[in-house]
Design a protein around this motif. Structure first.
Motif, short mmCIF file in Angstrom:
data_model
loop_
_atom_site.label_atom_id
_atom_site.label_comp_id
_atom_site.label_asym_id
_atom_site.label_seq_id
_atom_site.Cartn_x
_atom_site.Cartn_y
_atom_site.Cartn_z
N UNK A 157 0.82 -1.21 0.00
CA UNK A 157 0.00 0.00 0.00
C UNK A 157 0.85 1.26 0.00
N UNK A 158 2.09 1.15 0.43
CA UNK A 158 2.94 2.33 0.56
C UNK A 158 3.39 2.86 -0.80
N UNK A 159 3.42 2.01 -1.79
CA UNK A 159 3.89 2.41 -3.12
C UNK A 159 2.73 2.67 -4.09
N UNK A 160 1.55 2.90 -3.54
CA UNK A 160 0.35 3.04 -4.37
C UNK A 160 -0.31 4.39 -4.13
N UNK A 161 -0.80 5.00 -5.19
CA UNK A 161 -1.57 6.24 -5.08
C UNK A 161 -3.05 5.92 -4.89
N UNK A 162 -3.65 6.58 -3.92
CA UNK A 162 -5.09 6.46 -3.69
C UNK A 162 -5.70 7.82 -3.98
N UNK A 163 -6.77 7.81 -4.77
CA UNK A 163 -7.37 9.07 -5.22
C UNK A 163 -8.83 9.15 -4.81
#
Length: 355
Positions: A113-119
């Motif tokens: 989850x740390x390397x993922x963008x959440x929009x």
């Protein structure tokens, strides 16, 4: 711990909703996403729950607010590891219809989850708004504190052990130069779970005739107990000075020993009756084991030939007749029967010697 954090974050979300409900009468900000800010970074702890709430100001019930992971929709299925839920203002009241919340919920945050963008995306008839956030692993302060505390505790334990061995453990030997102590090694002190330092205190008493042990026999007795069987002994020195210091040193050794072995000797400095009486009283009070070694010549003598104080000691303990011989002989078996098992095995097994 994770479930508690999860519930706490949900409570924060509810409180945020109530906050917006109470301020609904105030002038509203511009239409769009109110929070989070685009590009905002949220500190999270791996393996725990997290909730990130997206709040938007809308002008119609036809607007929608939802979350994306990269370019894929986040589902509303609350059985998944991460999902989102939202509050539809049009189902609450007209007064709060301009506020909308969508919460991104993690039951457990993983490394991926740390390397993922959440929009968070707001769509309405007139416009579209985005707010992209990222997750950052919080500094492992708790683990650092645990590590530092562990190191500190180990350091304190090491210092305590050093001080105990250096100053307290050797106290029994250093109280008076009239008492000599024979220990296999300093580590022995930590094995005395009953608070005792020595397995036995060897003290010579003056025999009533020439039947006492010779110096060679006494050395053999000490050597066999220490080297063959591993006993740690406190030895009464041969060059003591008469007086109170001697009595105090003897009583200290008795107090720090698990047993007392009285060895007949001739000639030997004679302990006064007061000292012998004090020894008897101490043995009775502390219930210390007493082994009274005599010889075949002494057995032939009448018990009345002993001084009164020595008679009390002989009756208070177990009597073993000195016969010498190899460690497998009956004398050693009887002597060891009356002693407690040594707290430490001998460092080396020497060749059996015969006294």
């Amino acid at each position: 711990m994770s479930s508690v954090k999860f519930l706490t974050m949900l409570l924060k979300m509810v409180l945020l909703l109530l906050f917006f409900t109470f301020i609904s009468g105030e002038p509203l900000p511009n239409l769009g996403i109110y929070s989070p800010m685009n590009g905002e970074v949220f500190e999270v702890e791996l393996g725990t729950a997290a909730v990130i709430t997206c709040t938007a100001v809308i002008d119609s019930c036809g607007s929608s607010l939802f979350w994306l992971r990269k370019n894929e929709f986040v589902e509303r299925n609350d059985t998944l590891r991460y999902f989102y839920n939202f509050t539809n203002p049009c189902n609450i009241s007209e007064e709060t219809s301009h506020w909308m919340n969508a919460s991104l919920v993690f039951r457990e945050v993983l490394e991926e989850d740390l390397s993922t963008n959440f929009t968070c995306k707001l769509e309405s008839d007139e416009f579209t708004r985005f707010a992209t956030i990222t997750l950052n692993k919080t500094a492992g302060l708790s683990y650092s504190i645990i590590t530092v505390c562990t190191v500190c505790i180990m350091g304190v334990m090491a210092v305590t052990i050093f001080i105990f061995v250096k100053f307290i453990g050797l106290k029994g030997c250093q109280r008076n130069t009239s008492v000599g102590c024979s220990l296999l090694d300093s580590g022995y002190y930590f094995l005395c779970l009953d608070g005792k330092i020595y397995d036995a205190f060897l003290m010579n008493y003056k025999s009533v005739n020439d039947g006492g042990l010779s110096e060679e026999d006494r050395k053999c007795l000490v050597s066999t107990l220490e080297n063959q069987f591993g006993y740690s002994l406190c030895l009464y020195a041969q060059d003591v000075l008469p007086g109170q210091a001697v009595a105090e040193a003897v009583l200290d050794c008795i107090d720090e020993s698990r047993a007392v072995i009285l060895v007949p000797s001739f000639p030997d400095p004679e302990l006064g009756s007061e000292v012998l009486s004090a020894i008897h009283a101490s043995l009775v009070e502390k219930k210390t084991r007493l082994i009274f070694i005599n010889t075949e010549q002494m057995e032939a003598s009448t018990s009345g030939s002993f001084p009164e104080a020595l008679q009390l000691l002989s009756k208070a303990g177990n009597s073993v007749t000195w016969k010498g011989g190899p460690p497998s002989s009956s004398f050693w078996k009887q002597l060891r029967y009356h002693l407690l098992a040594p707290l430490q095995a001998p460092k080396m097994q020497l060749l059996s010697q015969q006294c």
